[in-house]
Each structure stands twice: as structure tokens, then as C-alpha cells.
Design an enzyme around this catalytic site. Structure first.
Site, PDB file in Angstrom:
ATOM      1  N   GLU A 182      74.666  21.769  28.747  1.00 20.85           N
ATOM      2  CA  GLU A 182      74.413  20.472  29.365  1.00 20.85           C
ATOM      3  C   GLU A 182      73.306  20.721  30.379  1.00 20.85           C
ATOM      4  OE1 GLU A 182      77.393  18.836  31.974  1.00 20.85           O
ATOM      5  OE2 GLU A 182      76.402  16.885  32.024  1.00 20.85           O
TER       6      GLU A 182
ATOM      7  N   ARG B 277      85.542  33.127  28.424  1.00 24.78           N
ATOM      8  CA  ARG B 277      84.306  33.075  29.181  1.00 24.78           C
ATOM      9  C   ARG B 277      84.180  34.333  30.031  1.00 24.78           C
ATOM     10  NH1 ARG B 277      84.779  27.879  31.889  1.00 24.78           N
ATOM     11  NH2 ARG B 277      82.562  28.222  32.179  1.00 24.78           N
TER      12      ARG B 277
ATOM     13  N   LYS C 272      78.595  26.374  37.390  1.00 26.33           N
ATOM     14  CA  LYS C 272      77.358  25.709  37.779  1.00 26.33           C
ATOM     15  C   LYS C 272      77.567  24.875  39.037  1.00 26.33           C
ATOM     16  CE  LYS C 272      76.037  24.260  33.518  1.00 26.33           C
ATOM     17  NZ  LYS C 272      75.295  23.495  32.500  1.00 26.33           N
TER      18      LYS C 272
END
Length: 561
Positions: A36, A263, A273
Site C-alpha cells: 500500500e 512477518r 509503517k
RNA sequence: UGGGGCGUCGUCAAGCGGUAAGACACAGGCCUUUGACGCCUGCAUUCGUAGGUUCGAAUCCUACCGCCCCAGCCA
């Protein structure tokens, strides 16, 4: 099925190898990296990039798409799409013609939504956000059907059209999939497909005032691109039934397989982020590319090579178990790469003047030094030598402990590629601080060895005082002083910031050749570490170097005891 | 305590019923004009726990314990 060797493959590569061997997907292999564009990429994304692009590279028919998941215009921007592309390219990957944006599919996506409505599988819900939360139930209790769940297809179609045409304000209605409000999986309790958002999008401008949600968009985008293996992180495992529901219900021409992996978590840093952005916004670091940040751009500026990051990702592997990797693994990956490719240079971080009393005042000479001890192909260079030089303060101790074998009063050491010198006198200022050493040299030891075969225990790096270039050197340490800054939800992760993560040495001296350094060079400053010219702060006459990583330092360990 | 996922060396991670790979870290040694690099050696009788099946289990079964994720009109 033909026999295939899956030993030493991670579980995803094993599935892919088996699928390919079984002739699944007509033998195609298509993956995708779907960021994104709402921030910069970090080392955690590198893991996904190396997995998706790497996997595609491993097979001749493999393809990896670059796709921006740009369905939330409020948080996204072209700045990010550009930075992300630059980062992926820098890492060494290439998507060729396969650059896509979910926003390119907005028209098709809308048609799919209409189709769902027409099938009676989606409806417009006019509950407020709070009401909807209440109707959703809890983890343990089932939800209740929305009072709008039974709206007619005709009414739903009209309402959806109205939503698209901007007839309603933000939040007035929402389009929902009609699945099962009693599902134990909350994602299946009539999830939202479209919401009204009257904001302009960085690519579609003001064309849309409704935007599709992730699950709907992502599954259909994958199907439209004929992705074969849709790799994502563990938290999306709960979404897989929904991913499958959209593709099955809409009977898309293909049905990609979603596979989840763990992850990346690294010690002494944060990896979201949102948190990285917070540090940037609050000026706790100097931008997304601050060399202390584990962003791709930060690592690049710090001096990490693309190969070192790829190597790191290969080393940590891919699995489903949650893990927290030690920073040492990352550091080791750069050291290993840089050790092979970085030319050696001499630089003094904490200058201590040394006067070689028996070396003629006006004399100067140039000494030949190898650029790499094990790779002659990297050539040699000339370094000036003169009566006054600088050595590193750490390399002299007036009262050396047992195992210290660098310079000390009365002791002889070697100056790298130059001469043997012996310390005769220590000069101090009024406060008793050592400000200068007076030494004598052995002219016969030119080049660094004595014809009589006498040995010295240490070799020091040095720089000629008269010829040296003044430089600024920045040393970095971990950004946080807590292994897991996010461990305690009651403590703000920023409380664990390491106040000493940046140390600026404003008065360093480096060998003259370093004046020509560019930010595409990687150097080892002998006996100190690997360094890289800072692309933003350097000025032609005053280079600024970032310490990428230290050298392994056995002495430091001994000294610490 | 609803659903999903995971538990193999200090940290990652192979293993897929035949008797615990590898990497990093660590310890010792060799080499050395970088106390770097390189090289050699050592480093899980044991796989969350407890039972069971089997000639044989980290791998199969059962129960238990622990950790992570999910109730955004974020992705």
C-alpha cells in the site's frame, strides 16, 4: 507426480515446486508484491519482496507483479509509489511490464460489486459505524443481522448507484457482502465491500467517491492478474475464507492460492509503517531515510548493499512460526558482502598527533598500499607519509594492560604499509590529557617489515597530518535500547528510544583519496569498520561518512573483561 | 473462555516413521602488515509437557501447557 527434491526448500517453495511438478495452473508461476503506498518500505517488506520476486526468478516461467494496493486514498500518495518502486529496483528486482494499481481495476471491481448485489449476495447497509460494531457481536458471541439485510435487489442496486454518484455523505451507507453474521470467523460476518469516501485519489482523482475494501479488492485483483500463489503474512490467515468466498461466489476465471508466512521481527527496532511514520513526523529521526531507520532507503543511505539485504532474507528463511531475529544476523550479512567488495582505506576517527622526531621536517614520500588484502585485482594506491601523522586515540595507552599490544611508551608497532615506530615520549596538556606522542621510526622498515625479521604485535592505521582530509563521521547504534520496544502495550515504544543512537565525530582525518568518494562506493576503514559517503550531508570539501557496521572486534571483548 | 495459527540449540531454521542438516552467536586453536578476513575443532542422547501406537516417534494418536492473531467504513 514426478519426483522432486524439496529438501532445504522452505514450505512455500515446497508448495510451489509441487504445484509446478503436478502441472497446476498450466505450469504458470505468478506472484505479486502488493504494497500500500502509504509509507516507505522497510526491511520487513524486503523479506516479502525477496520471497515473491525471488521465487519468480527461480523458475524460467516465473513472473512477479508489482501492484499497489491503493484503495485508501486518505493515506496514500504518489510520493510513496515512487519511493517504493525505487526501493524495489534498488534491491535488484524487476517487474518488467507488470506494474499494476488496484485503482486501475476500480471499474471492474464496481461491476463485480453490482454482480454480487444482483445475485443477492451483497446489500447496502445504512447502520452507523457504532451500530455496525454492536451488530457484529463479539469474539465469543454471534452477531445480529442488519435491519437492512433484506433490502430488495432493486433497492440495493439503486442505493449502490446512488453511493457511486455521490448522492450520500461519507458514512451514510456501506455495501456489505451477505455471508453469515453468526460465523465464528468475524471476517465472515457480512464484511464491508465499499465505503463512501469523498476524497480524491492520487491516481483516479475525483472520479470515485466510493472505494473498495481490502479483502474484496485484493482477492479480485489477484484473480484478474492470474496470480497463482498469493503470499501474505500470518494475520491474513483469518481472511482466507473471505478471499476464497469472493472468488468462488463470483466465479472468477482463476482462483489463486493464498499462503501465509510469518512477518519479520528484528530486535531493537520497530517494524510497522505506522510507528516509523510517527518517528518521522515527530522528528525523532531525520526522515524516512535516516540511516538508523530500518527502511530500505535508510539502509541504502547507511551503506547496506542490495546483495547484503538479499542475503539476509535468504538466511532468515520463511516459515509460519513467529520469530524475532537478532540484529547481528543483518550486520553479519553486510559484513560478509562488504568484506569481499569494499576497498580498504585509512581513516582516523579520534586523531592523536604523532611526531616522528627522526623523520626529516620537509620530507614527504608516497607509500604503496593494497586496496584489498586478498584481492590483488583491486589494485593499489599511493598514500602520503610525513613527519607528523595522526593515529587513533584508542591505539595508545600510557599504562597498557597485559593483553593490549598496540602503542605504549617504549613499545614498537607498525604503521600500516609504512614504518615501524617506537614511542619515546608522551606530551600532555595542563589537565593531564594526552595531546601528542613523540616517536622515532626505523627507516629500514619501509613498507612495514624489518630486514632483521623483528616482529611487532600490532599494526596501526594512520594518516599524514599535512595531507589528511578533514571529515565528519557518523556512528550509529541501535535505535532502541529494548529488544522488543513494543512488548509492553502500556508503555509507549518511543520511551525505549536509545538517546545515543547517533554519534557525530566532527573532527576526523581521512586519507586524501577519500576526497573522491561517491555515494556509490563502499569502503572499509581498516581496523574500524565499513563506511559509506552520506548522500545528503556530504559537501565536496567536507565529506561525511556513515558507519555502516563495525568490524568484529575481539579486543573490545577482551578489554571489556 | 468463539475462530485461526504456532511451539526443534542463546537466535533463526531443516526434518514429513528409521535413529537431530545448516546459519548466526558462543568457546578453544591456527594464520595474519586489519586483534578483520580465512581455516580447524567443539557446541540439542534430544525436539513445549504427559501418556499411547510401533521393532523403531521430533515425525502418527490423545490430553494438557504456553505464545501469537481476529470484534477499522485500514491494509
Amino acid at each position: 507426480m514426478s519426483e522432486i527434491d524439496t529438501s532445504n526448500l522452505d514450505f512455500i517453495r515446497t508448495i510451489v515446486a509441487q504445484d509446478l511438478a503436478a502441472g497446476k495452473n498450466d505450469g504458470r508461476l505468478v506472484t505479486r508484491f502488493p504494497p500500500e503506498p502509504n509509507g516507505y518500505l522497510h526491511i520487513g517488506h524486503a523479506k516479502s519482496i525477496c520471497l515473491n520476486f525471488g521465487l519468480a526468478q527461480e523458475y524460467p516461467q516465473g513472473v512477479c507483479h508489482m501492484r499497489f494496493d491503493d484503495t485508501n486514498p486518505e493515506k496514500e500518495s504518489v510520493e510513496y509509489t515512487e519511493a517504493i518502486q525505487a526501493d524495489v529496483k534498488w534491491l535488484g528486482f524487476d517487474w518488467g511490464e507488470n506494474l499494476f494499481y488496484a485503482s486501475d481495476y476500480f471499474d471492474v471491481l464496481y461491476d463485480y460489486a453490482v454482480q454480487l448485489v444482483a445475485m443477492g449476495k451483497a446489500y447496502v447497509c445504512s447502520l452507523t459505524a457504532e451500530e455496525m460494531r454492536a451488530y457484529r457481536g463479539t469474539l465469543k458471541e454471534p452477531g445480529k443481522n442488519s435491519p437492512h439485510r433484506q433490502r430488495s435487489v432493486t433497492e440495493n442496486l439503486a442505493l449502490l448507484e446512488g453511493m457511486k454518484n455521490g448522492e450520500f455523505s461519507d458514512g451514510a451507507h456501506v455495501l456489505r457482502a451477505k455471508i453469515d453474521m453468526a460465523s465464528p470467523n468475524i471476517n465472515m460476518r457480512d464484511p464491508i465491500i465499499y465505503r463512501i469516501r469523498k476524497v480524491s485519489h492520487h491516481r483516479t482523482g475525483d472520479k470515485w467517491c466510493i472505494y473498495p475494501m481490502y479483502d474484496f479488492t485484493h482477492s479480485l485483483s489477484d484473480a484478474m492478474e492470474k496470480i497463482t500463489h498469493s503470499l501474505c503474512t500470518l494475520e491474513f490467515a483469518d481472511h482466507r475464507p473471505l478471499y476464497d468466498w469472493f472468488l468462488d461466489t463470483l466465479q472468477t476465471p482463476c482462483h489463486p492460492q493464498q499462503i501465509e508466512f510469518a512477518r519479520l521481527n528484528l530486535n531493537f527496532t520497530v517494524m510497522s509503517k505506522r510507528k516509523l511514520m510517527q518517528m518521522v513526523d515527530e522528528k525523532l529521526v531525520n526522515g524516512w531515510d535516516d540511516p538508523r531507520m530500518l527502511t530500505i532507503s535508510g539502509l541504502r543511505r547507511r551503506g547496506y548493499t542490495p546483495a547484503s539485504i538479499r542475503r539476509f532474507c535468504a538466511e532468515i528463511g520463511v516459515a509460519k512460526r513467529e520469530s524475532r531475529i537478532d540484529m547481528g544476523i543483518l550486520e553479519n550479512a553486510v559484513r560478509d558482502d562488504l568484506n569481499d567488495i569494499a576497498p580498504r582505506r585509512l581513516a582516523v576517527l579520534h586523531p592523536l598527533k604523532v611526531v616522528i622526531t627522526n623523520y626529516p621536517e620537509e620530507k614527504e614520500e608516497e607509500l604503496t598500499v593494497a586496496n584489498h588484502p586478498k584481492n590483488p585485482e583491486m589494485g593499489t594506491r599511493l598514500i602520503p607519509f610525513s613527519r607528523e601523522i595522526y593515529i587513533d586515540h584508542d591505539d595508545f595507552l600510557e599504562e597498557p594492560p597485559k593483553k593490549f599490544f598496540r602503542l605504549a611508551p617504549g613499545r614498537e608497532v607498525r604503521l600500516r604499509a609504512a614504518y615501524f615506530i617506537t614511542c619515546n615520549e608522551v606530551v600532555k596538556d595542563a589537565e593531564g590529557a594526552i595531546i601528542e606522542l613523540r616517536c622515532s621510526y626505523d627507516p629500514a622498515s619501509r613498507g612495514g617489515s624489518s630486514p632483521d625479521g623483528r616482529k611487532v604485535k600490532a599494526t596501526l592505521h594512520w594518516v599524514s597530518a599535512r595531507h589528511a582530509v578533514a571529515a565528519e563521521i557518523r556512528l550509529y547504534d541501535r535505535l532502541f535500547n529494548q529488544a522488543n520496544p513494543e512488548a509492553d502495550p502500556d508503555i509507549d515504544f518511543k520511551e525505549h528510544l536509545n538517546p545515543d543512537s547517533l554519534q557525530i565525530l566532527a573532527d576526523c582525518r581521512v586519507e586524501p583519496s577519500l576526497l573522491e568518494a561517491t555515494s556509490s562506493d563502499y569502503f572499509q576503514f581498516e581496523r574500524v569498520g565499513f563506511f559509506h559517503l552520506d548522500s545528503k550531508e556530504s559537501r565536496p570539501a567536507r565529506p561525511v561518512f556513515n558507519r555502516t557496521v563495525t568490524l568484529r572486534d575481539t579486543w573490545a571483548k577482551v578489554a571489556a573483561q
